[in-house]
Design an enzyme around this catalytic site. Structure first.
Site, PDB file in Angstrom:
ATOM      1  N   ASP A  97      41.623  49.663  23.016  1.00 41.00           N
ATOM      2  CA  ASP A  97      41.056  48.511  22.180  1.00 41.00           C
ATOM      3  C   ASP A  97      40.511  47.466  23.042  1.00 41.00           C
ATOM      4  O   ASP A  97      41.096  46.969  24.040  1.00 41.00           O
ATOM      5  CB  ASP A  97      42.068  48.100  21.251  1.00 41.00           C
ATOM      6  CG  ASP A  97      42.561  49.132  20.266  1.00 41.00           C
ATOM      7  OD1 ASP A  97      41.688  50.087  19.657  1.00 41.00           O
ATOM      8  OD2 ASP A  97      43.584  49.132  19.619  1.00 41.00           O
ATOM      9  N   HIS A 247      44.306  55.899  22.663  1.00 42.63           N
ATOM     10  CA  HIS A 247      44.851  56.571  21.470  1.00 42.63           C
ATOM     11  C   HIS A 247      43.680  56.969  20.640  1.00 42.63           C
ATOM     12  O   HIS A 247      42.327  56.843  20.904  1.00 42.63           O
ATOM     13  CB  HIS A 247      45.418  55.362  20.533  1.00 42.63           C
ATOM     14  CG  HIS A 247      44.838  54.129  20.374  1.00 42.63           C
ATOM     15  ND1 HIS A 247      44.532  52.990  21.313  1.00 42.63           N
ATOM     16  CD2 HIS A 247      44.194  53.751  19.185  1.00 42.63           C
ATOM     17  CE1 HIS A 247      43.688  52.443  20.703  1.00 42.63           C
ATOM     18  NE2 HIS A 247      43.543  52.524  19.520  1.00 42.63           N
TER      19      HIS A 247
END
Ligand SMILES: O=C(O)CCC(=O)C(=O)O
Ligand SMILES: [Fe+2]
Length: 280
Positions: A97, A247
């Site tokens: 992120d 992820h």
């Protein structure tokens, strides 16, 4: 508190803890578990928005997303919604992120509010293991490379998530990071890479020159033995270390709705490896 690893590589489920009434020593144990396992999940945490924000603040300051707006009344929380009739496009590709910012989030927290009857898991992969598994020659080269990362404001979003994009017409500003990132708390090295929607090229190289190598790193670091899979129930709180993991949100629950409340914790500028450690 009990800690149960969920794969041979990374990830742990934690039981016997109430995040709304967390003691100091319990927080220290969670912090250690995050560093040891990379991603932790805790079921049965029906926190209010204020309680989720208070828990997030124990990890550090909250990172305001530069390109997405939060909930009315609780701007710290971004609501991630996949409606029953649309595909999930938010995070449905391998990434870490906020790599498109100079100081990417240290950690991301999701609190599951609505989940499909089955599916909608999140996959994680261990970037320490990916670095460690490279040959010495590749490590030497990788330590000298820097990546150029640009937020994708358009193609990965559904209509609903797209409506949250701030200033959609304005081009995102790229951020540059070392390909091999030293974890600021553990000192370990991670092969810090995203897929090519965000990580477009290496510094001082063209996209065409960069792509074969980026493709190699991406394939290498998503080897199944480096991964784990987190399953969500309503009230599962999941927290992962963005300095160590990538992820991917699985899109395997067509026809169902899924709602996550997301908070990201502020990180620090990335640190690379001193290349003189690897003489040419
Ligand atoms: O919805 C998910 O499981 C993960 C989405 C994602 O990539 C994120 O919240 O950073
Ligand atoms: Fe993500």
């Amino acid at each position: 508190m009990e800690i149960q690893p969920i794969s041979g590589a990374i990830g742990a489920e934690i039981t016997g803890v109430d995040l709304a009434a967390l003691e100091v020593d319990e927080f220290a144990a969670l912090h250690k578990a995050l560093l040891d396992y990379g991603v932790i999940s805790i079921h049965g945490q029906a926190l209010t928005a204020d309680q989720q924000i208070a828990f997030a603040r124990r990890w550090g300051d909250i990172h305001a997303h530069p390109y997405l707006s939060g909930l009315d009344g609780n701007p710290e929380i971004i609501e991630i919604v996949k409606e029953a009739g649309e595909p999930n496009r938010f995070g449905a590709h391998w990434h870490t992120d906020q790599v498109f910012t100079p100081a990417p989030a240290m950690a991301t927290m999701l609190l599951a509010r609505e989940v499909p009857p089955v599916g909608g898991d999140t996959l994680f992969t261990d970037l320490y293991a990916a670095y460690d598994a490279l040959s010495d020659g590749m490590k030497r080269m990788a330590c000298r490379l820097r990546t150029v990362n640009t937020y994708d404001k358009g193609t990965t979003r559904s209509k609903r998530m797209g409506a949250k994009v701030l200033e959609p017409e304005k081009e995102a500003v790229p951020a540059v990071h070392p390909l091999v990132r030293v974890h600021p708390e553990t000192g370990k090295r991670a092969l810090y890479i995203n897929d090519t929607r965000i990580m477009r090229r290496f510094e001082d190289m063209t996209e065409a020159e960069s792509k074969p190598l980026l493709d190699f790193f991406l394939t290498h670091e998503t080897r199944p033995e480096f991964t784990c899979r987190v399953r969500w129930q309503v009230g599962t709180l999941g927290l992962w270390d963005n300095r160590r993991l990538m992820h991917l949100a699985l899109d395997d629950y067509q026809g169902h709705r899924r709602v996550m409340h997301r908070i990201t914790i502020k990180g620090t500028p990335t640190i690379g490896v001193d290349p003189s450690e690897f003489p040419t």
